[in-house]
Design a protein around this motif. Structure first.
Motif, PDB file in Angstrom:
ATOM      1  N   PRO A  39    -114.125  12.881 -77.606  1.00  0.00           N
ATOM      2  CA  PRO A  39    -114.733  11.728 -78.273  1.00  0.00           C
ATOM      3  C   PRO A  39    -116.218  11.644 -77.946  1.00  0.00           C
ATOM      4  O   PRO A  39    -116.651  11.992 -76.841  1.00  0.00           O
ATOM      5  N   LEU A  40    -117.018  11.182 -78.874  1.00  0.00           N
ATOM      6  CA  LEU A  40    -118.451  11.068 -78.638  1.00  0.00           C
ATOM      7  C   LEU A  40    -118.734   9.871 -77.731  1.00  0.00           C
ATOM      8  O   LEU A  40    -118.026   8.858 -77.765  1.00  0.00           O
ATOM      9  N   VAL A  41    -119.764   9.999 -76.919  1.00  0.00           N
ATOM     10  CA  VAL A  41    -120.181   8.917 -76.025  1.00  0.00           C
ATOM     11  C   VAL A  41    -121.679   8.705 -76.172  1.00  0.00           C
ATOM     12  O   VAL A  41    -122.384   9.505 -76.794  1.00  0.00           O
ATOM     13  N   PHE A  42    -122.157   7.623 -75.592  1.00  0.00           N
ATOM     14  CA  PHE A  42    -123.577   7.298 -75.604  1.00  0.00           C
ATOM     15  C   PHE A  42    -123.941   6.816 -74.209  1.00  0.00           C
ATOM     16  O   PHE A  42    -123.062   6.586 -73.370  1.00  0.00           O
ATOM     17  N   ILE A  43    -125.218   6.651 -73.955  1.00  0.00           N
ATOM     18  CA  ILE A  43    -125.654   6.194 -72.630  1.00  0.00           C
ATOM     19  C   ILE A  43    -124.915   4.917 -72.233  1.00  0.00           C
ATOM     20  O   ILE A  43    -124.436   4.772 -71.108  1.00  0.00           O
ATOM     21  N   ASP A  44    -124.816   3.970 -73.181  1.00  0.00           N
ATOM     22  CA  ASP A  44    -124.220   2.681 -72.867  1.00  0.00           C
ATOM     23  C   ASP A  44    -122.703   2.731 -72.733  1.00  0.00           C
ATOM     24  O   ASP A  44    -122.091   1.729 -72.328  1.00  0.00           O
ATOM     25  N   SER A  45    -122.077   3.855 -73.078  1.00  0.00           N
ATOM     26  CA  SER A  45    -120.626   3.949 -72.932  1.00  0.00           C
ATOM     27  C   SER A  45    -120.187   3.701 -71.496  1.00  0.00           C
ATOM     28  O   SER A  45    -119.072   3.213 -71.254  1.00  0.00           O
ATOM     29  N   VAL A  46    -121.061   4.025 -70.532  1.00  0.00           N
ATOM     30  CA  VAL A  46    -120.703   3.837 -69.132  1.00  0.00           C
ATOM     31  C   VAL A  46    -120.438   2.368 -68.827  1.00  0.00           C
ATOM     32  O   VAL A  46    -119.569   2.045 -68.011  1.00  0.00           O
ATOM     33  N   SER A  47    -121.175   1.464 -69.476  1.00  0.00           N
ATOM     34  CA  SER A  47    -120.978   0.035 -69.203  1.00  0.00           C
ATOM     35  C   SER A  47    -119.604  -0.427 -69.659  1.00  0.00           C
ATOM     36  O   SER A  47    -118.952  -1.231 -68.981  1.00  0.00           O
ATOM     37  N   TYR A  48    -119.163   0.070 -70.813  1.00  0.00           N
ATOM     38  CA  TYR A  48    -117.862  -0.344 -71.342  1.00  0.00           C
ATOM     39  C   TYR A  48    -116.715   0.321 -70.591  1.00  0.00           C
ATOM     40  O   TYR A  48    -115.709  -0.323 -70.291  1.00  0.00           O
ATOM     41  N   LEU A  49    -116.870   1.612 -70.283  1.00  0.00           N
ATOM     42  CA  LEU A  49    -115.829   2.293 -69.518  1.00  0.00           C
ATOM     43  C   LEU A  49    -115.790   1.787 -68.081  1.00  0.00           C
ATOM     44  O   LEU A  49    -114.721   1.577 -67.503  1.00  0.00           O
ATOM     45  N   GLY A  50    -116.960   1.585 -67.508  1.00  0.00           N
ATOM     46  CA  GLY A  50    -117.037   1.162 -66.115  1.00  0.00           C
ATOM     47  C   GLY A  50    -116.569  -0.250 -65.869  1.00  0.00           C
ATOM     48  O   GLY A  50    -116.309  -0.633 -64.722  1.00  0.00           O
ATOM     49  N   PRO A 133    -118.104   8.566 -89.994  1.00  0.00           N
ATOM     50  CA  PRO A 133    -117.217   9.225 -89.028  1.00  0.00           C
ATOM     51  C   PRO A 133    -117.859   9.407 -87.659  1.00  0.00           C
ATOM     52  O   PRO A 133    -117.151   9.400 -86.643  1.00  0.00           O
ATOM     53  N   TRP A 134    -119.169   9.552 -87.615  1.00  0.00           N
ATOM     54  CA  TRP A 134    -119.850   9.787 -86.344  1.00  0.00           C
ATOM     55  C   TRP A 134    -119.764   8.571 -85.429  1.00  0.00           C
ATOM     56  O   TRP A 134    -119.637   8.708 -84.209  1.00  0.00           O
ATOM     57  N   PHE A 135    -119.825   7.387 -86.016  1.00  0.00           N
ATOM     58  CA  PHE A 135    -119.709   6.185 -85.206  1.00  0.00           C
ATOM     59  C   PHE A 135    -118.254   5.779 -84.993  1.00  0.00           C
ATOM     60  O   PHE A 135    -117.937   5.130 -83.994  1.00  0.00           O
ATOM     61  N   ALA A 136    -117.389   6.161 -85.913  1.00  0.00           N
ATOM     62  CA  ALA A 136    -115.974   5.831 -85.762  1.00  0.00           C
ATOM     63  C   ALA A 136    -115.349   6.541 -84.561  1.00  0.00           C
ATOM     64  O   ALA A 136    -114.362   6.051 -84.005  1.00  0.00           O
ATOM     65  N   VAL A 137    -115.887   7.681 -84.162  1.00  0.00           N
ATOM     66  CA  VAL A 137    -115.316   8.429 -83.030  1.00  0.00           C
ATOM     67  C   VAL A 137    -116.172   8.304 -81.778  1.00  0.00           C
ATOM     68  O   VAL A 137    -115.941   9.003 -80.795  1.00  0.00           O
ATOM     69  N   THR A 138    -117.167   7.423 -81.795  1.00  0.00           N
ATOM     70  CA  THR A 138    -118.008   7.207 -80.621  1.00  0.00           C
ATOM     71  C   THR A 138    -117.480   6.021 -79.839  1.00  0.00           C
ATOM     72  O   THR A 138    -117.188   4.966 -80.408  1.00  0.00           O
ATOM     73  N   LEU A 139    -117.346   6.173 -78.533  1.00  0.00           N
ATOM     74  CA  LEU A 139    -116.798   5.111 -77.687  1.00  0.00           C
ATOM     75  C   LEU A 139    -117.874   4.079 -77.398  1.00  0.00           C
ATOM     76  O   LEU A 139    -118.390   3.949 -76.294  1.00  0.00           O
ATOM     77  N   MET A 140    -118.203   3.360 -78.441  1.00  0.00           N
ATOM     78  CA  MET A 140    -119.177   2.280 -78.439  1.00  0.00           C
ATOM     79  C   MET A 140    -118.715   1.260 -79.479  1.00  0.00           C
ATOM     80  O   MET A 140    -117.981   1.607 -80.406  1.00  0.00           O
ATOM     81  N   ARG A 353    -120.728  10.209 -67.840  1.00  0.00           N
ATOM     82  CA  ARG A 353    -120.001  11.123 -66.953  1.00  0.00           C
ATOM     83  C   ARG A 353    -119.601  10.424 -65.656  1.00  0.00           C
ATOM     84  O   ARG A 353    -118.550  10.719 -65.068  1.00  0.00           O
ATOM     85  N   ARG A 354    -120.421   9.502 -65.212  1.00  0.00           N
ATOM     86  CA  ARG A 354    -120.119   8.760 -63.985  1.00  0.00           C
ATOM     87  C   ARG A 354    -118.820   7.985 -64.118  1.00  0.00           C
ATOM     88  O   ARG A 354    -118.053   7.853 -63.152  1.00  0.00           O
ATOM     89  N   ALA A 355    -118.547   7.473 -65.328  1.00  0.00           N
ATOM     90  CA  ALA A 355    -117.285   6.764 -65.546  1.00  0.00           C
ATOM     91  C   ALA A 355    -116.108   7.734 -65.614  1.00  0.00           C
ATOM     92  O   ALA A 355    -115.029   7.454 -65.073  1.00  0.00           O
ATOM     93  N   VAL A 356    -116.311   8.893 -66.261  1.00  0.00           N
ATOM     94  CA  VAL A 356    -115.223   9.849 -66.423  1.00  0.00           C
ATOM     95  C   VAL A 356    -114.819  10.445 -65.079  1.00  0.00           C
ATOM     96  O   VAL A 356    -113.667  10.873 -64.893  1.00  0.00           O
ATOM     97  N   THR A 357    -115.723  10.461 -64.100  1.00  0.00           N
ATOM     98  CA  THR A 357    -115.367  10.976 -62.771  1.00  0.00           C
ATOM     99  C   THR A 357    -114.297  10.129 -62.103  1.00  0.00           C
ATOM    100  O   THR A 357    -113.666  10.581 -61.138  1.00  0.00           O
ATOM    101  N   ARG A 358    -114.064   8.919 -62.604  1.00  0.00           N
ATOM    102  CA  ARG A 358    -113.010   8.078 -62.041  1.00  0.00           C
ATOM    103  C   ARG A 358    -111.636   8.439 -62.602  1.00  0.00           C
ATOM    104  O   ARG A 358    -110.648   7.836 -62.209  1.00  0.00           O
ATOM    105  N   MET A 359    -111.605   9.389 -63.521  1.00  0.00           N
ATOM    106  CA  MET A 359    -110.344   9.840 -64.111  1.00  0.00           C
ATOM    107  C   MET A 359    -109.942  11.176 -63.480  1.00  0.00           C
ATOM    108  O   MET A 359    -110.707  11.758 -62.703  1.00  0.00           O
ATOM    109  N   PRO A 360    -108.758  11.682 -63.804  1.00  0.00           N
ATOM    110  CA  PRO A 360    -108.325  12.959 -63.228  1.00  0.00           C
ATOM    111  C   PRO A 360    -109.303  14.086 -63.518  1.00  0.00           C
ATOM    112  O   PRO A 360    -110.077  14.050 -64.483  1.00  0.00           O
ATOM    113  N   LEU A 361    -109.269  15.130 -62.685  1.00  0.00           N
ATOM    114  CA  LEU A 361    -110.188  16.253 -62.802  1.00  0.00           C
ATOM    115  C   LEU A 361    -110.092  16.930 -64.160  1.00  0.00           C
ATOM    116  O   LEU A 361    -111.103  17.360 -64.723  1.00  0.00           O
ATOM    117  N   SER A 362    -108.889  17.014 -64.715  1.00  0.00           N
ATOM    118  CA  SER A 362    -108.732  17.659 -66.020  1.00  0.00           C
ATOM    119  C   SER A 362    -109.522  16.920 -67.097  1.00  0.00           C
ATOM    120  O   SER A 362    -110.044  17.529 -68.034  1.00  0.00           O
TER     121      SER A 362
END
Length: 489
Positions: A39-50, A133-140, A353-362
């Motif tokens: 899935p596509l991400v953006f700089i601000d995705s960390v705030s929502y995931l985090g 489609p580009w925004f529909a698959v972005t986690l924002m 990426r900082r948020a994804v590091t909280r998920m499993p290594l895979s």
């Protein structure tokens, strides 16, 4: 004659065809995530995931979108089954399904009915030629900038073409769409006013206003619980101040009133005006440093009360300058709708990426292997993005033709929906360009409503619109009437 059993079978077949068409449309809109391999991400995705992974309360954003994301990743994966080599973008699938279903309802609203072939063609065109489609698959929450207006317009102009369940769904979806980002609120309020004027009645406007009222009430309640103060946006003044000082009026206000005003920014008069993004986020910017150079934690948030005072003074003393700057920025924003600034990997290592590091290594391995994180996505996407500007420009002319045709035919639902889509694009330019900053992403996320309006507005009408269930009931009633009037009955 055809009996009730045949009518029931026809109803089941119609439902299955509709579900299949909506699923196929969603699959078409999903393709950028498959191209990227994640899935596509953006700089601000960390705030929502985090928000739930760290956890960390987003001081500069509403908490709604971040609260919904865990429903689709559960702290484990945004790209399910990544370890097996089969990637399924769960959160992105939810967004494209929502969008595809909404497009089905919008087709019915404009054309009178929704056809499977029309829906598939519409989704294919949007997927290949627009930013949708580009925004529909972005986690924002960006895709909800266009989802929200469609919900309000359908509630306002096409209620008689919706079932009770569809109406309830649009109210809830519209409320979420407004609440996920404060920049969506001006567009929503403008559309409620437009519906009140165009529909010539209070009921349509009240239906459209209901999701907005739910969103406002929910945000105020959440802020009252989180910070102990019932407010819509506890720190929003900082963002408007960043814009007004960059344009000049607020910088002039600070110069004229300092040092007597005692503002923190009085110590930085010689550095203003400066770029709005630098003002907000640069560690060396005035909100984030003391006069002697010491860092201020959460400086933008702490500056909010002072920002509100400076804004009030600027609006009172320099209204013409502020208006001129806002109009200029809104016009600039109207012409900026490229998709490319959302596809690169700039700052992603320190943010998403900082948020994804909280998920499993895979999961982290799947994120790092994606074309976006590797820096390859802009080149892969370029051939698909090239047609978008001419498509939007050509669609604008065609959408205006379709709007005039609907008005001439006194087709109020179609005219209202088409006119509202175009209005939403224009108001969004003001809400983002004038109040924040002219940025390609802000307009690209909603400009695809112009090709949508052109496509649906020029498509053949089916006649008086009905829901799929209502059409089946009408056919059953006609069969019963014909049976009762036949000689053999």
């Amino acid at each position: 004659g055809r009996g009730p059993a045949a009518a029931d079978a026809e109803a089941r077949e119609a439902r299955l065809i509709a579900v299949a068409a909506i699923a196929l449309g969603a699959a078409m809109l999903l393709w950028p995530a498959l191209l990227n391999g994640y899935p596509l991400v953006f700089i601000d995705s960390v705030s929502y995931l985090g928000q739930t992974l760290f956890p960390e309360w987003p001081w500069d954003k509403t908490p709604v979108y971040g609260a919904l994301l865990p429903l689709f990743h559960a702290g484990r994966s945004l790209w399910a089954l990544a370890a097996s080599g089969l990637g399924i973008p769960v959160a992105a699938i939810a967004q494209v399904l929502i969008l595809s279903h909404l497009l089905w309802l919008t087709q019915r609203g404009v054309r009178g009915e929704a056809s499977a072939a029309g829906h598939v063609l519409l989704c294919a065109g949007l997927a290949a030629l627009t930013s949708a489609p580009w925004f529909a698959v972005t986690l924002m929450p960006d895709i909800f900038a266009s989802i929200g207006p469609l919900c309000l317009l359908l509630l306002g102009f096409a209620r008689d073409r919706l079932s009770a369940a569809e109406t309830l769904w649009l109210v809830l979806l519209g409320a979420v769409s407004v609440a996920v980002h404060l920049s969506h609120l001006p567009t929503a309020m403008a559309l409620v006013l437009f519906i009140a004027l165009a529909a010539r009645g209070f009921a349509p406007a009240l239906r459209a206003a209901l999701p907005v009222a739910i969103a406002l009430g929910g945000l105020v309640a959440v802020n009252a619980w989180a910070i102990g103060r019932p407010t819509l946006s506890p720190h929003g003044a900082v963002f408007l101040l960043a814009r007004l000082q960059a344009d000049g009026p607020a910088a002039s206000t600070i110069r004229d009133h300092c040092p007597a005003a005692g503002w923190h920014l009085c110590g930085f008069v010689d550095r203003l005006p400066m770029d709005s993004d630098a003002f907000l986020w640069d560690a060396q910017a005035p909100p984030n440093r003391t006069v002697d150079g010491q860092p201020i934690a959460m400086g933008g948030m702490r500056l909010a009360p002072e920002a509100a005072a400076i804004i009030a003074t600027t609006l009172r003393e320099r209204p013409v300058e502020v208006a001129e700057a806002m109009v200029g920025n809104a016009l600039l924003q109207l012409g900026r709708f490229a998709v490319g600034d959302t596809l690169g990997n700039r700052h992603l290592a320190a943010s998403a990426r900082r948020a994804v590091t909280r998920m499993p290594l895979s999961e982290l391995e799947a994120f790092d292997a994606g074309a976006q994180m590797r820096g390859a996505l802009p080149a892969l996407a370029r051939p698909w993005l090239t047609p978008q500007v001419p498509v939007v420009l050509a669609s604008l002319a065609l959408a205006l033709v379709a709007l005039l045709r609907a008005a001439w035919r006194h087709d109020r639902p179609a005219a209202g929906l088409l006119g509202g889509m175009l209005l939403a694009v224009g108001v969004n330019a003001f809400a983002t360009g004038a109040l924040s900053a002219p940025v390609d992403r802000y307009q690209a996320r909603i400009v695809w409503l112009v090709p949508l309006a052109a496509a649906l507005g020029l498509a053949p009408r089916f006649g008086i619109g009905q829901t799929d269930a209502a059409r089946v009931r009408a056919r059953m009633s006609a069969w019963q009437n014909s049976s009762s009037s036949s000689p053999s009955s």
